[in-house]
Design a protein around this motif. Structure first.
Motif, PDB file in Angstrom:
ATOM      1  N   VAL A 126       0.905  -0.868  -0.110  1.00 60.53           N
ATOM      2  CA  VAL A 126      -0.004  -0.073  -0.384  1.00 60.53           C
ATOM      3  C   VAL A 126       0.638   1.421   0.474  1.00 60.53           C
ATOM      4  O   VAL A 126       2.251   1.845   0.826  1.00 60.53           O
ATOM      5  N   ALA A 127       0.026   2.009  -0.902  1.00 57.77           N
ATOM      6  CA  ALA A 127       1.072   3.237  -0.735  1.00 57.77           C
ATOM      7  C   ALA A 127       0.868   4.242   0.948  1.00 57.77           C
ATOM      8  O   ALA A 127       0.001   4.808   0.831  1.00 57.77           O
ATOM      9  N   SER A 128       2.211   4.938   1.309  1.00 54.41           N
ATOM     10  CA  SER A 128       1.540   5.309   2.685  1.00 54.41           C
ATOM     11  C   SER A 128       2.579   6.411   2.387  1.00 54.41           C
ATOM     12  O   SER A 128       3.846   6.213   1.891  1.00 54.41           O
ATOM     13  N   ALA A 129       2.683   7.169   3.922  1.00 54.87           N
ATOM     14  CA  ALA A 129       3.243   8.287   3.739  1.00 54.87           C
ATOM     15  C   ALA A 129       4.398   8.578   4.009  1.00 54.87           C
ATOM     16  O   ALA A 129       4.933   7.429   4.891  1.00 54.87           O
ATOM     17  N   GLY A 148       0.431  14.248  11.150  1.00 50.46           N
ATOM     18  CA  GLY A 148       1.442  13.620  11.432  1.00 50.46           C
ATOM     19  C   GLY A 148       1.993  12.428  10.783  1.00 50.46           C
ATOM     20  O   GLY A 148       3.094  12.027  10.943  1.00 50.46           O
ATOM     21  N   ALA A 149       1.690  11.720   9.305  1.00 50.64           N
ATOM     22  CA  ALA A 149       1.848  10.945   8.783  1.00 50.64           C
ATOM     23  C   ALA A 149       3.396  11.887   7.839  1.00 50.64           C
ATOM     24  O   ALA A 149       4.200  10.743   7.492  1.00 50.64           O
ATOM     25  N   THR A 150       4.017  13.288   7.728  1.00 52.78           N
ATOM     26  CA  THR A 150       4.935  12.969   6.974  1.00 52.78           C
ATOM     27  C   THR A 150       5.587  14.303   6.828  1.00 52.78           C
ATOM     28  O   THR A 150       5.041  15.495   8.393  1.00 52.78           O
ATOM     29  N   ASN A 151       6.281  15.474   6.093  1.00 52.45           N
ATOM     30  CA  ASN A 151       6.784  16.314   6.955  1.00 52.45           C
ATOM     31  C   ASN A 151       6.232  17.523   6.097  1.00 52.45           C
ATOM     32  O   ASN A 151       7.031  18.603   5.442  1.00 52.45           O
ATOM     33  N   ASP A 196      -6.775   6.665   4.161  1.00 56.81           N
ATOM     34  CA  ASP A 196      -5.541   7.027   5.061  1.00 56.81           C
ATOM     35  C   ASP A 196      -4.824   8.308   4.176  1.00 56.81           C
ATOM     36  O   ASP A 196      -3.255   8.286   3.875  1.00 56.81           O
ATOM     37  N   GLY A 197      -5.269   8.686   2.802  1.00 55.15           N
ATOM     38  CA  GLY A 197      -3.995   9.680   2.277  1.00 55.15           C
ATOM     39  C   GLY A 197      -3.868   9.068   0.601  1.00 55.15           C
ATOM     40  O   GLY A 197      -2.349   9.849   0.547  1.00 55.15           O
ATOM     41  N   ALA A 198      -3.970   7.490   0.250  1.00 56.48           N
ATOM     42  CA  ALA A 198      -2.908   7.243  -0.226  1.00 56.48           C
ATOM     43  C   ALA A 198      -2.636   7.792  -1.288  1.00 56.48           C
ATOM     44  O   ALA A 198      -1.531   7.609  -2.742  1.00 56.48           O
ATOM     45  N   ALA A 244       1.422  10.247  -5.334  1.00 56.00           N
ATOM     46  CA  ALA A 244       1.664  11.499  -5.933  1.00 56.00           C
ATOM     47  C   ALA A 244       2.637  12.514  -5.833  1.00 56.00           C
ATOM     48  O   ALA A 244       3.318  12.505  -6.558  1.00 56.00           O
ATOM     49  N   LEU A 245       2.797  12.708  -4.503  1.00 50.74           N
ATOM     50  CA  LEU A 245       4.552  13.172  -4.520  1.00 50.74           C
ATOM     51  C   LEU A 245       5.039  12.183  -4.429  1.00 50.74           C
ATOM     52  O   LEU A 245       6.451  13.097  -4.491  1.00 50.74           O
ATOM     53  N   ASP A 246       5.154  10.864  -3.790  1.00 53.62           N
ATOM     54  CA  ASP A 246       6.025   9.734  -4.299  1.00 53.62           C
ATOM     55  C   ASP A 246       6.565  10.392  -5.832  1.00 53.62           C
ATOM     56  O   ASP A 246       7.562   9.820  -6.063  1.00 53.62           O
ATOM     57  N   ARG A 247       5.543  10.083  -6.777  1.00 53.04           N
ATOM     58  CA  ARG A 247       5.852  10.467  -8.323  1.00 53.04           C
ATOM     59  C   ARG A 247       6.228  11.552  -8.183  1.00 53.04           C
ATOM     60  O   ARG A 247       7.713  11.687  -9.239  1.00 53.04           O
TER      61      ARG A 247
END
Ligand SMILES: C=C(OP(=O)(O)O)C(=O)O
Length: 749
Positions: free
Chosen positions: A464-467, A490-493, A734-736, A741-744
C-alpha cells in the motif's frame, strides 16, 4: 474502396527534389506521392519507406536529389476502366493503393483500399466524419437572385455545410421543349412546367450565386436535371454533383455525371431495390465516388412511408457512404437518420412555407434548420464509437456519492481474519465495491477499523502507498478536512495544509474543532464553491441578490480563515482559493462579455474585508463538475484572461495544473505557454494530472500532463509557489492517493 480522382495532392513532377516530395507527403497524409512527367505520365511511386530505405542504405543526404531518383519504378498500376473487382484483386498486404492510368500511362486516379469516404472540395465525408448538411434551396428563390443570395446567407447562419440548387435546360429536358402552355400536358406536369418556366434562375445568375457561396464560405452544389445543364455546371467547375431521385434510373445522365470523376450524391426516392442496385452497378462500373441518399419522394412524405430502417440496408447494398434526403415535415427524422448512420443530410430550405411552389411546404425555416443542425451535432457527439464501456468523469463522481461500498460491520483489529459478518454494504460508494465481498472474506486485516470504516482496494493488495518524508524544491502540503487534519500532519513533513471547507464545515466552530492545537506549518484555505441551498459561488452573477449572497458567503470563509490562522504558526497571510464564478449552463459565454464579468468579480472582491488574508482565484477547466453535471466555465481559462485580471486588479492565483491543461487542450493553445505566462502570478498550485478536455484530478502519470516540462517552466516562472497534489479522492485509504502522487512528483519538483 475509394477512387480518388482529385490527384493534384498526390503528384510531384519527377524532377522535383526529394524535400518537395516529402513536403507533399506530409500535406496529403497518404504516405506517398506519385512522380509524373511534364505530360502527366506516371513514372514512379515514392513512399515514406522508399525515402527511409534510401537514407539507411547509404543515401548521400543530398536533399537536392530528384524525387524520381529515390522513387520506386516497379509498381502495381491498373488501366482506367478496370472494374472494382479487378482493382480489388491488385490489393495485398503490401499494396494499399493502386494508381489508375490510361493507355498512354497518363495518371487518371488512385484507388485506395479502406474505409468508404468521399471528398467534396476540402470536405471528407465518411464513417468518422460529421454529417454533411445540405440546405436544399432548389428553386425556392422563385426566380429571384436577391432571394437566392439571402437564402445562402441564412443557410450559412443556420450552420449548413452546403447550399444546393437545381438547374434545368427546359428545351432539352421536356418532350414538349418546356412549353408551359402545352394544353396536352397532364395536370401534374403542367403545374411543374409552369413553376419551372417562371422560377428558374438564368445560368449566369446561378453562377453569381455560386460565387456568393464561395465568398461566404459555404459549398455550392447543384442538381443538373439533364446533360446540357451538367455541361454548364462542368464549365463552372462544381466540386461535386447531386443526382435527383427522378434520375436514378436515367443511366445515360448518371454515366455522364460519373465520367466527371467528381463525387456524386444520388437520391434513391421513387426507385425499387432492383433499380437502386442497377444504379450502383453503373456507378461502380465508372469507379465513381458516390453517396446514396435514402429518400421518399412524397411532398410531404408521410412518416409511415419513410422506412428509415432502409438506411442500413442501403449501406450494405452500396458498400459506401449513405445519407438521407428528407421531404417530411419537421426535422426529427433527419436527426434520427444521423443516429442510423446517415453521413449526408439534405433538407429543403425556405424563408416562407406559404410561397408558391411544392417545395416550400416541406421546407424548414432558417430557425428550424439551425435547430436541426444543432440537434444533429448533439446526436453526433453522443454517438460515441461503441467501444468498451468505461466510467465517465461525471459518473465517477456520482458513483462516489450514490453507489454502495463494503464497510466494517463492527470493530476489526489489525491481524484479525476478516469474516463475512465483519462486512456490510452501505452508501456512499467511496470504498470497495460490493462485489469484492467474497474476495475480502478470509483476508487478514492490515489495520484497526471501527464500525462504518470503508474497506479499500489496499485491503486486498499486498503493498500500500503510505506516507513518508518528502523533499521538494518548494513548500508542499496536502488537502485536509477537520476530521483528518491531525492524521495527515502527523504522517509526513508537510510545509502546509490546504483546508478544504464544505458549506457544512462552515457551521462548525473552528476553535472547538481544533481543540486548542497549533501546528508549525502554514495554512491555505480552499473556499467552498457550493453553499447551502445549491448556491454556487458566482461573484459576477448578473442577479444582484445572488451575487451579494456569494459575497456574504465568501466573507464568512474569510472570517473562519482568520479564526484558523493562529493555529498555524507559519501563516502570515493565508491565501484563500476561490472558484470565482462566471459559469454558464447551456453553452460558453462569448469573449466580448468576459471583460465585464472579470470587472464584476474585481468589484465584488473589493467589497470584502480581506484584512490578514489573500484571495487567490483558481484557474479553471472548461467543463466544471458542479453537482456531477456538465456546465461551462468561461473565466480564468486562457493565459491572456488570467494575466489581464491579475495585472489590472492586483491579484495572484492558484494555478490548478489539471484545470489549466484541460483549458489549453480545449482552447487549442500551448499549455507550456500558458504556464509561462501565468507562472509569475502564481501564489499556490494544485499539481495533478489531466486527460482530454474533462478528465480532471487524475493521479500523476494517469493522464497526459508532461510534468518534467511543467516543473521546468514553473521553476523559472513561479519558483516560490507552494503546492498540493490535488488528486481526486486522494484522501481515501489514509491519503494513499496523495502519498502516491508525492512519491511520483518528487523526481521533478
Ligand atoms: C429533387 C432532388 O433531390 P431528391 O430526390 O433528393 O429530392 C434534387 O436534388 O434536385
Amino acid at each position: 474502396m475509394i477512387i480518388e480522382r482529385n490527384i493534384a495532392p498526390l503528384i510531384v513532377f519527377a524532377e522535383e527534389d526529394i524535400v518537395s516530395a516529402l513536403r507533399k507527403i506530409s500535406v496529403n497524409q497518404r504516405g506517398f506521392v506519385l512522380c509524373v512527367s511534364a505530360s502527366g505520365k506516371l513514372e514512379a511511386v515514392l513512399t515514406d519507406g522508399d525515402v527511409r530505405r534510401w537514407l539507411v542504405d547509404g543515401g548521400q543526404f543530398d536533399f537536392g536529389v530528384s524525387a524520381a531518383m529515390v522513387a520506386n519504378k516497379q509498381f502495381v498500376a491498373a488501366k482506367d476502366g478496370a472494374s472494382e473487382d479487378e482493382l480489388n484483386d491488385l490489393f495485398s498486404d503490401r499494396v494499399t493503393f493502386v494508381p489508375i492510368v490510361d493507355g498512354q500511362r497518363h495518371l487518371r486516379a488512385v484507388a485506395f483500399r479502406g474505409q468508404p469516404v468521399v471528398r467534396i472540395g476540402d470536405r471528407v465525408i465518411g464513417p468518422e466524419s460529421p454529417a454533411y448538411i445540405i440546405a436544399e434551396i432548389g428553386n425556392n428563390h422563385n426566380g429571384s437572385i436577391e432571394l437566392a443570395k439571402r437564402l445562402v446567407e441564412l443557410a450559412v447562419e443556420a450552420g449548413a455545410d452546403c447550399a444546393k440548387f437545381q438547374m434545368r435546360d427546359m428545351s432539352s429536358l421536356y418532350r414538349n421543349e418546356g412549353d408551359s402552355d402545352d394544353a396536352s400536358a397532364d395536370l401534374g406536369a403542367q403545374y411543374t412546367l409552369d413553376l419551372l418556366s417562371r422560377f428558374q434562375l438564368p445560368v449566369d445568375e446561378m453562377f453569381q450565386v455560386f460565387d456568393y457561396c464561395h465568398e461566404l464560405g459555404i459549398q455550392p452544389l447543384c442538381t443538373p436535371w439533364d446533360e446540357a445543364s451538367l455541361a454548364r455546371l462542368e464549365a463552372y467547375d462544381m466540386p461535386a454533383y447531386k443526382l435527383a431521385s427522378a434520375d436514378l434510373t436515367n443511366h445515360p445522365l448518371l454515366s455522364a455525371m460519373a465520367r466527371t470523376g467528381k463525387t456524386l450524391i444520388c437520391s434513391t426516392g421513387m426507385s425499387t431495390q432492383g433499380e437502386i442496385e442497377n444504379a450502383i452497378a453503373v456507378l461502380k462500373r465508372h469507379t465513381a465516388p458516390y453517396v446514396l441518399l435514402h429518400c421518399n419522394s412524397t411532398y410531404p412524405a408521410p412518416f409511415k412511408d419513410i422506412n428509415l430502417a432502409y438506411i442500413r440496408r442501403l449501406e450494405k447494398l452500396s458498400g459506401g457512404v449513405v445519407g438521407y434526403s428528407g421531404h417530411e415535415r419537421g426535422y426529427f427524422i433527419p436527426v434520427a437518420a444521423v443516429a442510423m448512420g446517415a453521413k449526408v443530410i439534405e433538407k429543403h430550405f425556405t424563408v416562407d412555407r406559404g410561397m408558391e411552389g411544392n417545395d416550400h411546404r416541406v421546407s424548414l425555416l432558417p430557425d428550424e434548420f439551425s435547430a436541426m443542425v444543432r440537434a444533429i451535432r448533439e446526436v453526433e457527439e453522443a454517438m460515441g464509437y461503441g467501444g468498451a464501456r468505461g466510467i465517465t468523469q461525471g459518473e465517477m463522481m456520482n458513483r462516489e456519492v450514490l453507489a454502495k461500498s463494503l464497510v466494517a460491520a463492527r470493530p476489526i483489529r489489525a491481524g484479525q481474519q476478516i469474516a463475512d459478518e465483519d462486512i456490510q454494504i452501505r452508501s456512499p460508494g467511496q470504498g470497495l465495491q460490493p462485489y469484492f465481498r467474497a474476495e475480502l472474506v478470509g483476508r487478514i486485516a492490515k489495520r484497526d477499523m471501527i464500525e462504518g470504516d470503508f474497506f479499500f482496494q489496499s485491503d486486498l493488495a499486498d503493498a500500500v502507498a503510505s506516507a513518508r518524508d518528502y523533499r521538494f524544491d518548494r513548500p508542499f502540503g496536502v488537502p485536509v478536512r477537520y476530521h483528518d487534519l491531525q492524521k495527515m500532519i502527523g504522517a509526513t513533513n508537510l510545509d502546509l495544509v490546504e483546508f478544504h471547507l464544505s458549506y457544512k464545515d462552515m457551521e462548525l466552530d473552528p476553535v472547538r474543532m481544533l481543540d486548542g492545537a497549533t501546528f508549525d506549518i502554514a495554512l491555505v484555505v480552499h473556499s467552498p464553491e457550493l453553499f447551502a441551498g445549491d448556491h454556487i459561488m458566482d461573484l459576477c452573477s448578473e442577479d444582484d441578490v445572488y451575487r451579494q449572497r456569494s459575497i456574504d458567503e465568501l466573507q464568512r470563509v474569510i472570517d473562519i480563515t482568520r479564526t484558523l490562522k493562529p493555529h498555524f504558526t507559519k501563516s502570515a497571510r493565508p491565501p484563500i482559493i476561490i472558484n470565482a464564478g462566471g459559469f454558464s449552463a447551456d453553452g460558453p459565454i462569448t469573449a466580448e462579455r468576459r471583460p465585464a464579468m472579470y470587472d464584476r468579480i474585481a468589484d465584488a472582491l473589493s467589497r470584502l474585508d480581506k484584512e490578514g488574508v489573500e484571495i487567490i482565484p483558481q484557474t479553471m477547466p472548461p467543463y466544471p463538475w458542479h453537482f456531477g453535471g456538465q456546465r461551462y466555465h468561461n473565466l480564468f481559462l486562457s493565459a491572456e484572461d488570467i494575466v489581464r485580471f491579475c495585472s489590472e486588479h492586483g491579484y495572484r492565483i492558484c494555478l490548478d495544473v489539471s484545470h489549466s491543461a484541460l483549458a489549453a487542450t480545449h482552447l487549442k493553445t500551448s499549455f507550456q505557454e500558458l504556464l509561462r505566462q501565468v507562472g509569475p502570478y502564481t501564489c499556490h498550485m494544485h499539481i495533478v494530472d489531466a486527460a482530454g478536455v474533462d478528465g480532471e484530478g487524475l493521479q500523476i502519470g494517469d493522464g497526459t500532463v508532461d510534468f518534467a516540462m511543467v516543473a521546468d517552466v514553473l521553476r523559472e516562472t513561479a519558483p516560490d509557489a507552494s503546492f498540493i497534489p490535488e488528486i481526486w479522492q486522494g484522501h481515501k485509504d489514509d491519503g494513499a492517493g496523495f502519498w502516491q502522487a508525492l512519491d511520483r512528483l518528487e523526481q521533478w519538483f
